[in-house]
Design an enzyme around this catalytic site. Structure first.
Site, PDB file in Angstrom:
ATOM      1  N   GLY A 217       0.779  -1.372   0.009  1.00  0.00           N
ATOM      2  CA  GLY A 217      -0.065  -0.020   0.023  1.00  0.00           C
ATOM      3  C   GLY A 217       0.691   1.259   0.064  1.00  0.00           C
ATOM      4  N   ASN A 218       0.273   2.562   0.358  1.00  0.00           N
ATOM      5  CA  ASN A 218       1.068   3.619   0.396  1.00  0.00           C
ATOM      6  C   ASN A 218       0.342   4.760   1.422  1.00  0.00           C
ATOM      7  OD1 ASN A 218      -0.845   5.423  -0.949  1.00  0.00           O
ATOM      8  ND2 ASN A 218      -0.446   4.129  -2.479  1.00  0.00           N
ATOM      9  N   ARG A 219       1.083   5.839   1.724  1.00  0.00           N
ATOM     10  CA  ARG A 219       0.696   6.418   2.889  1.00  0.00           C
ATOM     11  C   ARG A 219      -0.424   7.440   2.517  1.00  0.00           C
ATOM     12  NH1 ARG A 219       4.379   5.396   6.608  1.00  0.00           N
ATOM     13  NH2 ARG A 219       6.610   4.904   5.868  1.00  0.00           N
ATOM     14  N   ALA A 285      -3.770   7.714  -5.071  1.00  0.00           N
ATOM     15  CA  ALA A 285      -2.460   7.151  -5.263  1.00  0.00           C
ATOM     16  C   ALA A 285      -2.394   5.459  -5.463  1.00  0.00           C
ATOM     17  CB  ALA A 285      -1.669   7.362  -4.023  1.00  0.00           C
TER      18      ALA A 285
END
Ligand code: CTP
Length: 407
Positions: A217-219, A285
């Site tokens: 995943g990402n932030r 994102a």
């Protein structure tokens, strides 16, 4: 900056809150715009900031009681209510909001609110759980329903140490909010809006599962895309928000929220809705790669190395750019760390966009995990616009205004 506030008379109601110190900054900003500011304080507000500070900045006596000089002088709340062109309550505490919603007028601020015939702006400030409590939300909904303007709360670190929505909006954003209201009023509400448009927005991260407990995943928090959805809805558009995994949600219930987890799910939900949309704004994102295989069971720790094979996800924005019709507008984002404008320009052309919103991770306060953002817009007519660091809500207003005025 237009000067629709110049010459206005504003009652600034200050309540008891850690954020009361921001009333000083707000007063200075308003006075600078040639606004006459009359400050009203609740008793509790005087514990957080002194009337002396605020009367010095506003150049007017601060009013916090019905009577002065041991009952010799009466502060006429009806006259005050009629004098003002606007009343702004900032910070508005949970308790004052509850009093306003029920019509209790047990202090001069609340009594003046009941007497005011002018537009009233409420800028709430409180702790995360207080803000999210159904009682507060019901009071806010009621205040909106009866015609008050609610300045969106900020999201981030709170005085309690918790983090989330509930912060007082930044003074600059409050002034901008007021200014936009009066700009609109001055032009007889004839400003172009997104009335009649259907907007699809993607926001948040995607989670690509490795096994039942792990993912790539990402932030991203989804905050920027959610702010865009709120602003587009405020401008009259019908909005669908395809939202990756995040706890944040829009407050406007008219926004259709389509929760998704993976890049593939986001692709399917967005592509299915785009043909009936007139505008696409892709702020998510999206993971660029996803595991080729997802294990049905938790992967056990065995070997010293583990190789995950990844495959490219579908580029949603590029696909929409390739099927975009004459009547459709498409906006993308670019998050860059180096050669920012050059990379963003390439994406603008390659993905067939009308404009691209660039945020550089080099700018302090911009990008993931921040409640603020600093953007540059590059459009297909080779125009370039730089913006200052602002709250994501204010950035959303700028982006939607750009869309309305340029495309
Ligand atoms: N985007 C998308 N689908 C993907 C990847 C990106 O819709 N699979 C969109 C994002 O929502 C954003 C824009 O494309 O609006 C640019 O995303 P970014 O990650 O900056 O660019 P990429 O095209 O993925 O290129 P790179 O990661 O190589 O910089």
């Amino acid at each position: 900056m237009s000067n629709s506030l110049s010459g206005k008379k504003i009652l600034l109601g200050v309540c008891g809150s850690i954020a009361a110190y921001k009333a000083a900054i707000l007063t200075r900003l308003l006075v600078k715009q040639n606004v006459e500011v009359q400050i009203l304080m609740t008793k509790s507000a005087t514990h957080f900031i002194t009337p002396l500070t605020l009367s010095t900045l506003s150049k007017r006596k601060v009013i916090s009681r019905f009577f002065e000089d041991g009952h010799k002088q009466w502060n006429n709340h009806v006259e005050l209510g009629l004098w003002a062109d606007a009343m702004l309550i900032a910070p508005a505490s949970g308790s004052t909001i509850a009093r306003l919603a029920t019509g209790m007028c047990n202090d001069v601020l609340a009594a003046t609110y009941l007497s005011a015939r002018c537009p009233v702006f409420v800028a709430p400030a409180m702790d995360l759980d207080m803000w999210q409590h159904p009682a507060t939300q019901r009071n806010i909904d009621y205040l909106k329903e009866v015609g008050n303007q609610i300045v969106p709360v900020g999201d981030g670190e709170l005085a309690s140490g918790l983090s989330g929505p509930g912060r007082l909006a930044e003074p600059e954003d409050i002034v901008q909010f007021l200014q936009q209201f009066f700009d609109k009023q001055d032009s007889g509400n004839e400003q172009p809006t997104l009335e009649g448009e259907t907007v699809i927005i993607t926001a948040g991260p995607t989670y690509e599962p490795i096994d039942p407990v792990r993912f790539i995943g990402n932030r991203s928090s989804g905050r920027m895309g959610i702010a865009l959805a709120e602003e587009a809805a405020r401008q009259g558009a019908k909005v669908s928000l395809v939202l990756g995994p995040t706890d944040l949600r829009p407050t406007n219930s008219a926004i259709e929220v389509v929760p998704v987890q993976t890049a593939q799910q986001m692709y399917e939900a967005t592509v299915a809705r785009f043909p009936s949309a007139t505008i696409g704004i892709l702020a998510a994102a999206v993971a660029d790669y996803t595991p080729v295989e997802t294990s049905d069971v938790k992967i056990k720790k065995k070997t010293s190395d583990l190789v995950l094979q990844l495959t490219k996800t579908k580029d949603i924005l590029a696909h929409l750019g390739s099927i975009k019709k004459e009547n459709q507008r498409l906006v993308g984002f670019a998050l860059e760390t180096n050669n920012e404008e050059e990379n963003a320009q390439k994406k603008l052309v390659k993905k067939n966009l009308d404009f691209i919103v660039l945020n550089s991770l080099r700018n302090k306060g911009a990008g993931f995990r921040h409640t603020t953002n600093q953007i540059t817009i590059l459009d297909r007519h080779n125009n370039k616009s730089h913006y200052e660091l602002k709250s994501k809500e204010a950035v959303a207003t700028d982006i939607i205004q750009y869309l309305i005025t340029h495309f």
